[in-house]
Design an enzyme around this catalytic site. Structure first.
Site, short mmCIF file in Angstrom:
data_model
loop_
_atom_site.label_atom_id
_atom_site.label_comp_id
_atom_site.label_asym_id
_atom_site.label_seq_id
_atom_site.Cartn_x
_atom_site.Cartn_y
_atom_site.Cartn_z
N CYS A 52 0.86 -1.18 0.00
CA CYS A 52 0.00 0.00 0.00
C CYS A 52 0.91 1.23 0.00
O CYS A 52 1.82 1.33 0.82
CB CYS A 52 -0.91 0.00 1.23
N ASP A 59 -0.16 -5.89 0.21
CA ASP A 59 -1.39 -6.19 -0.51
C ASP A 59 -1.15 -7.45 -1.32
O ASP A 59 -0.04 -7.67 -1.83
CB ASP A 59 -1.77 -5.04 -1.47
#
Length: 154
Positions: A52, A59
């Site tokens: 992120c 992620d």
């Protein structure tokens, strides 16, 4: 095919250093052994990881890349190194998914390409991102991606 067409490859068959960023990663290509034939090549990366850009938290996504080659195929080791270069790269889901698709189009000049990014939840909401270069060519069997949207444990 003679070995000379592979002589320009710098990563296949040898030790390589993991690129630190997607921009640093080198995507290599090899000649399409079936020029003039319309067929689909699929790569699936079920454990794609990026960061992120705001929180720095990891992620995760399941990527499916389909393309109808023109003159070139992507060399798979270079693709793996390119995809893993995102592990320390901060970008939103949309930037990662579309950026991968555009980079492949730039390098390969395929007849057609699509990428599906099936992302695991961030903030409780899964975000799936899809990119394609246009309508698929007629007469080519394009299998469905068949990746379920995130359903949690149920």
């Amino acid at each position: 095919m003679s070995e000379s067409i592979y002589s320009g490859l710098t990563q296949l068959g040898g030790a390589t250093v993991q690129p630190k960023t997607p921009e640093e990663a080198v995507l290599e290509r090899v000649p399409n052994p079936n020029p003039g034939e319309s067929y689909v090549v699929r790569f699936t990366a079920p454990e794609f990881t990026s960061l992120c850009p705001i929180t720095g938290q990891p992620d995760f996504a399941h990527l499916v890349i389909d393309y109808v080659p023109g003159d070139w195929l992507v060399e798979s080791k270079s693709l793996k190194l390119f995809l893993t270069s995102f592990r320390n790269h901060g970008a939103f889901h949309e930037a990662c998914t579309v950026g991968i698709g555009k980079r492949l189009v730039e390098e390969l000049k395929p007849v057609w390409l699509r990428i599906g990014g099936y992302w695991y939840p961030r903030g409780g909401i899964p975000i799936d991102v899809f990119y394609a270069t246009g309508e698929p060519p007629k007469g080519v069997w394009i299998p469905p991606q068949d990746v379920q949207t995130y359903r949690g444990r149920g």
